[in-house]
Motif scaffolding. Structure first.
Motif, PDB file in Angstrom:
ATOM      1  N   LYS A 267       1.116  -1.499   0.358  1.00 53.56           N
ATOM      2  CA  LYS A 267       0.314   0.493  -0.367  1.00 53.56           C
ATOM      3  C   LYS A 267       0.592   1.146   0.076  1.00 53.56           C
ATOM      4  O   LYS A 267       0.414   1.732  -0.520  1.00 53.56           O
ATOM      5  CB  LYS A 267      -0.903  -0.190   1.406  1.00 53.56           C
ATOM      6  N   GLU A 268       2.408   0.828   0.886  1.00 49.98           N
ATOM      7  CA  GLU A 268       3.056   2.409   0.675  1.00 49.98           C
ATOM      8  C   GLU A 268       3.872   2.333  -0.547  1.00 49.98           C
ATOM      9  O   GLU A 268       3.739   3.750  -0.561  1.00 49.98           O
ATOM     10  CB  GLU A 268       4.197   2.646   2.015  1.00 49.98           C
ATOM     11  N   LEU A 269       3.590   1.662  -2.016  1.00 52.50           N
ATOM     12  CA  LEU A 269       4.129   1.822  -2.992  1.00 52.50           C
ATOM     13  C   LEU A 269       3.947   2.370  -4.220  1.00 52.50           C
ATOM     14  O   LEU A 269       2.875   2.307  -4.163  1.00 52.50           O
ATOM     15  CB  LEU A 269       4.585   0.751  -3.382  1.00 52.50           C
ATOM     16  N   LEU A 270       4.312   3.358  -4.866  1.00 56.32           N
ATOM     17  CA  LEU A 270       3.982   4.615  -5.613  1.00 56.32           C
ATOM     18  C   LEU A 270       5.203   4.676  -6.929  1.00 56.32           C
ATOM     19  O   LEU A 270       5.689   4.419  -6.213  1.00 56.32           O
ATOM     20  CB  LEU A 270       3.278   6.016  -4.704  1.00 56.32           C
ATOM     21  N   THR A 271       4.435   4.578  -8.567  1.00 52.79           N
ATOM     22  CA  THR A 271       5.462   4.576  -9.239  1.00 52.79           C
ATOM     23  C   THR A 271       5.848   6.266  -9.655  1.00 52.79           C
ATOM     24  O   THR A 271       4.641   7.173  -8.953  1.00 52.79           O
ATOM     25  CB  THR A 271       4.875   3.616 -10.409  1.00 52.79           C
ATOM     26  N   ALA A 272       6.837   6.482 -10.191  1.00 50.21           N
ATOM     27  CA  ALA A 272       6.893   7.902 -10.224  1.00 50.21           C
ATOM     28  C   ALA A 272       5.770   8.594 -11.221  1.00 50.21           C
ATOM     29  O   ALA A 272       5.866   9.759 -10.307  1.00 50.21           O
ATOM     30  CB  ALA A 272       8.413   8.351 -11.161  1.00 50.21           C
ATOM     31  N   PRO A 273       5.207   7.884 -11.858  1.00 47.51           N
ATOM     32  CA  PRO A 273       4.052   9.167 -12.493  1.00 47.51           C
ATOM     33  C   PRO A 273       3.287   8.940 -10.816  1.00 47.51           C
ATOM     34  O   PRO A 273       2.448   9.890 -11.397  1.00 47.51           O
ATOM     35  CB  PRO A 273       3.793   8.078 -13.412  1.00 47.51           C
ATOM     36  N   GLU A 274       2.318   7.954 -10.553  1.00 48.63           N
ATOM     37  CA  GLU A 274       1.889   7.924  -9.125  1.00 48.63           C
ATOM     38  C   GLU A 274       1.906   8.825  -8.025  1.00 48.63           C
ATOM     39  O   GLU A 274       1.640   9.980  -8.128  1.00 48.63           O
ATOM     40  CB  GLU A 274       1.705   6.671  -8.957  1.00 48.63           C
ATOM     41  N   ILE A 275       2.919   9.180  -8.022  1.00 45.29           N
ATOM     42  CA  ILE A 275       3.843  10.445  -6.992  1.00 45.29           C
ATOM     43  C   ILE A 275       4.101  11.509  -8.037  1.00 45.29           C
ATOM     44  O   ILE A 275       2.756  11.932  -7.050  1.00 45.29           O
ATOM     45  CB  ILE A 275       5.298  10.632  -6.553  1.00 45.29           C
ATOM     46  N   ALA A 276       4.088  12.041  -9.158  1.00 49.59           N
ATOM     47  CA  ALA A 276       3.773  13.138  -9.847  1.00 49.59           C
ATOM     48  C   ALA A 276       2.444  13.894  -9.827  1.00 49.59           C
ATOM     49  O   ALA A 276       1.813  14.745  -9.379  1.00 49.59           O
ATOM     50  CB  ALA A 276       4.803  13.681 -11.283  1.00 49.59           C
ATOM     51  N   ARG A 277       0.902  12.453 -10.200  1.00 48.80           N
ATOM     52  CA  ARG A 277      -0.499  12.815 -10.203  1.00 48.80           C
ATOM     53  C   ARG A 277      -0.577  13.170  -8.569  1.00 48.80           C
ATOM     54  O   ARG A 277      -1.423  14.275  -8.563  1.00 48.80           O
ATOM     55  CB  ARG A 277      -1.049  12.662 -10.812  1.00 48.80           C
ATOM     56  N   TRP A 278      -0.326  12.022  -7.533  1.00 45.83           N
ATOM     57  CA  TRP A 278      -0.699  12.904  -6.338  1.00 45.83           C
ATOM     58  C   TRP A 278       0.038  14.016  -5.796  1.00 45.83           C
ATOM     59  O   TRP A 278      -0.894  14.514  -4.311  1.00 45.83           O
ATOM     60  CB  TRP A 278      -0.945  11.515  -5.837  1.00 45.83           C
ATOM     61  N   LEU A 279       1.028  13.987  -5.948  1.00 43.05           N
ATOM     62  CA  LEU A 279       1.834  15.635  -5.447  1.00 43.05           C
ATOM     63  C   LEU A 279       1.055  16.072  -5.576  1.00 43.05           C
ATOM     64  O   LEU A 279       0.736  17.177  -4.993  1.00 43.05           O
ATOM     65  CB  LEU A 279       3.429  15.337  -6.023  1.00 43.05           C
ATOM     66  N   ILE A 280       0.629  16.594  -7.401  1.00 44.96           N
ATOM     67  CA  ILE A 280      -0.480  17.681  -7.355  1.00 44.96           C
ATOM     68  C   ILE A 280      -1.798  17.700  -6.967  1.00 44.96           C
ATOM     69  O   ILE A 280      -2.197  19.208  -6.318  1.00 44.96           O
ATOM     70  CB  ILE A 280      -0.407  17.800  -9.206  1.00 44.96           C
ATOM     71  N   THR A 281      -1.971  16.730  -7.410  1.00 41.44           N
ATOM     72  CA  THR A 281      -3.582  15.702  -5.928  1.00 41.44           C
ATOM     73  C   THR A 281      -3.622  16.949  -4.475  1.00 41.44           C
ATOM     74  O   THR A 281      -4.105  17.832  -4.235  1.00 41.44           O
ATOM     75  CB  THR A 281      -3.812  15.443  -6.610  1.00 41.44           C
ATOM     76  N   PHE A 282      -2.269  16.563  -3.985  1.00 36.36           N
ATOM     77  CA  PHE A 282      -1.395  16.359  -2.548  1.00 36.36           C
ATOM     78  C   PHE A 282      -2.023  18.049  -2.047  1.00 36.36           C
ATOM     79  O   PHE A 282      -2.143  18.853  -1.268  1.00 36.36           O
ATOM     80  CB  PHE A 282      -0.723  16.014  -1.905  1.00 36.36           C
ATOM     81  N   GLN A 283      -1.362  18.957  -3.367  1.00 37.52           N
ATOM     82  CA  GLN A 283      -1.637  19.935  -3.063  1.00 37.52           C
ATOM     83  C   GLN A 283      -2.459  20.766  -3.527  1.00 37.52           C
ATOM     84  O   GLN A 283      -2.786  22.455  -2.836  1.00 37.52           O
ATOM     85  CB  GLN A 283      -0.289  21.102  -3.985  1.00 37.52           C
TER      86      GLN A 283
END
Length: 537
Positions: free
Chosen positions: A188-204
């Motif tokens: 559950k803690e694993l994220l790919t680089a593309p997922e990190i990029a998308r969720w980073l923008i969403t989190f902001q």
């Protein structure tokens, strides 16, 4: 050395055909092939909305400085890095600039292809789009900003991958049911680089307030994410290119932005941004708003994507909500009391309430006397509608529901809805036009269901001798709303400018009557004879 550059690496998820198949593409590919993609197709509607605004920020920045052929407008200076350095001073030039911006939009719409100037711009700012970087990490701060002497605690708050991923949204205290990822090996803690990029923008955009660390030791009102507080509203076209253009408000209705420089975050250092956020900041341009930070986020540039992911965060100040009309993508509420009295603030969409029930709020023109203000994107549609061919508009609504706890405001549920309507119907705002007539039909429907039918259900409740606190009435009212939902949507999307308004309104009233009769009959049949007799005695 930076890793995973968002301009070159695939991370934006797009739908590539009517079957719903998706693939990940780079920023460069998005702008090169936008007309070939049906739509953004990320992990959630709120994520797509957040990513859409970043794409729009790039377009606003570029086309505020260059026309559709890649030429500067000539009213201000642009440096070698394609950054605007001076502003327009002459009022006459502002009018000319507005006309050129509109012509740029028309040419972009007609060409159906973005010009090379976008790639030229991205090339100039290439170093600022690395996801993992020590100097210019995308949407993040560098490690020095998180030093203990800069923040209220010895270390910043930490957010794990399973909490960043809104498909799971699992904290350390409560496990997520029906998670799309299994628990073993910290999957559950694993994220790919593309997922990190998308969720980073969403989190902001959607952060909440559950974290505790701030900059310095003086308290300030922290942001929970600008997108968290708005009733996201945007237009969708037949493909991604049309969607981007329909929402590219190059000239706002009051021309307030034309003297101001577009300021996306990537054109500034993290130190400049943090200092800026703690000044008496007045957001005067759309690119700054679309790329606004709610948190200073730090990701270890050496992070191994095969390991469990987390990032560190520190709260940033909130931005002014009152009369923030630079924002074109939200519904508005006029406040008659409270701390925001006599001002407009963003109004979130309501959970379990169809978008058409807010039709007037979204579509009717501004009325200061009536406290009515529609999203600026609808004003923009009025402007461009005169120059583009007739088409079916799809209005999208996106919001995030919170947990109701004012100390945490944890994101718990997404709100997403859409409406299809002919653009000429939608922009016919004359007193006897389509828009007022459709709104009257909506208000009539709400009165019939929310008042007349509710009173009828209260009578049925009393006949059945149910408690006044029983959910019988509310449940039946919502069931009737559900019953009329699809018929209303079909009726609305069927409207054509050449149709007889009176006949179409009559047609809807007949459908409403039939649906009410059918639904109410079911409730009456549930009342047994003894209940009716007791009520009569």
């Amino acid at each position: 050395m930076g890793r995973f550059n968002l301009i070159d690496e695939p991370w934006v998820s797009v739908m590539i055909n009517d079957k719903g198949e998706t693939k990940e593409v780079s920023l460069s590919e998005v702008f090169q092939n936008a007309k070939q993609y049906k739509a953004l197709a990320g992990d959630s509607p709120t994520q797509d909305f957040a990513v859409l605004r970043v794409l729009l920020a790039i377009l606003h920045t570029v086309f505020s400085r260059f026309d559709a052929r890649g030429n500067t407008y000539g009213y201000f200076e642009v440096d070698e890095q394609l950054k605007q350095t001076t502003v327009i001073e002459d009022e006459d030039e502002v009018e000319e600039y507005a006309e050129e911006l509109y012509n740029t939009w028309i040419e972009l719409w007609e060409k159906k292809q973005f010009p090379p100037i976008i790639q030229d711009y991205l090339k100039q700012w290439h170093e600022h789009f690395y996801l993992f970087d020590e100097k210019y990490p995308f949407f993040q701060v560098t490690e020095k900003m998180m030093k203990p002497e800069n923040i209220s605690k010895t270390k910043p708050s930490s957010v794990s991958g399973k909490n960043i991923n809104r498909l799971i949204s699992e904290s350390g205290n409560k496990a997520a049911l029906f998670s799309p990822k299994y628990e073993a090996k910290k999957n559950k803690e694993l994220l790919t680089a593309p997922e990190i990029a998308r969720w980073l923008i969403t989190f902001q955009g959607y952060s909440g307030l559950s974290d505790k660390v701030i900059f310095g030791d003086k308290k300030y009102k922290s942001s929970k994410g600008w997108l968290f507080d708005i009733g996201g509203t945007y237009l969708e076209g037949k493909n991604l290119y049309e969607t981007l253009l329909l929402n590219l408000v190059l000239v706002d209705s009051q021309q307030k932005q034309l003297k101001d420089i577009q300021k996306p975050f990537w054109e500034y250092s993290d130190e400049e941004l943090i200092q800026w956020y703690f000044s008496e900041r007045n957001i005067d341009n759309i690119s700054e708003l679309y790329t606004n930070w709610s948190r200073a986020i730090y990701i270890n540039p050496e992070f191994d994507v095969s390991k469990p992911f987390e990032f560190n965060i520190v709260k940033l100040p909130d931005i002014a909500h009152q009369n923030q009309f630079i924002e074109p993508m939200t519904t508005w509420r006029f406040n008659e009391s409270g701390e925001n009295k006599n001002t407009y603030t963003p109004r979130k969409h309501q959970i379990n309430q169809s978008m058409w029930r807010s039709f007037g709020l979204i579509t009717l023109p501004h009325s200061e006397e009536g406290g009515q203000r529609r999203p600026g994107i609808m004003d923009w549609l009025d402007i461009i509608d005169e120059t583009i061919e007739e088409f079916e508009v799809k209005i999208q609504a996106v919001s995030m529901q919170d947990d109701g706890n004012a100390t945490s405001w944890v994101p718990v549920n997404e709100i997403h809805d859409s409406l299809k309507i002919n653009d000429l119907v939608l922009t016919d705002v004359a007193q006897a036009g389509w828009l007022p007539r459709v709104n009257e039909a909506v208000e009539t429907t709400k009165t019939v269901i929310g008042y007349t039918y509710r009173i009828f259900m209260e009578d049925i409740r009393d006949i059945r001798q149910l408690s006044s606190n029983h959910q019988f009435v509310n449940r039946n009212v919502e069931e009737l709303y559900y019953a009329v939902d699809l018929p209303f949507r079909n009726w609305l999307s069927s409207l054509q400018p050449s149709d007889s308004k009176a006949e179409q309104i009559f047609k809807w009233h007949a459908t409403l009557k039939k649906t009410c009769k059918s639904t109410s009959g079911k409730s009456v049949r549930k009342c047994n004879l003894s209940g009716l007799c007791r009520n009569r005695v």
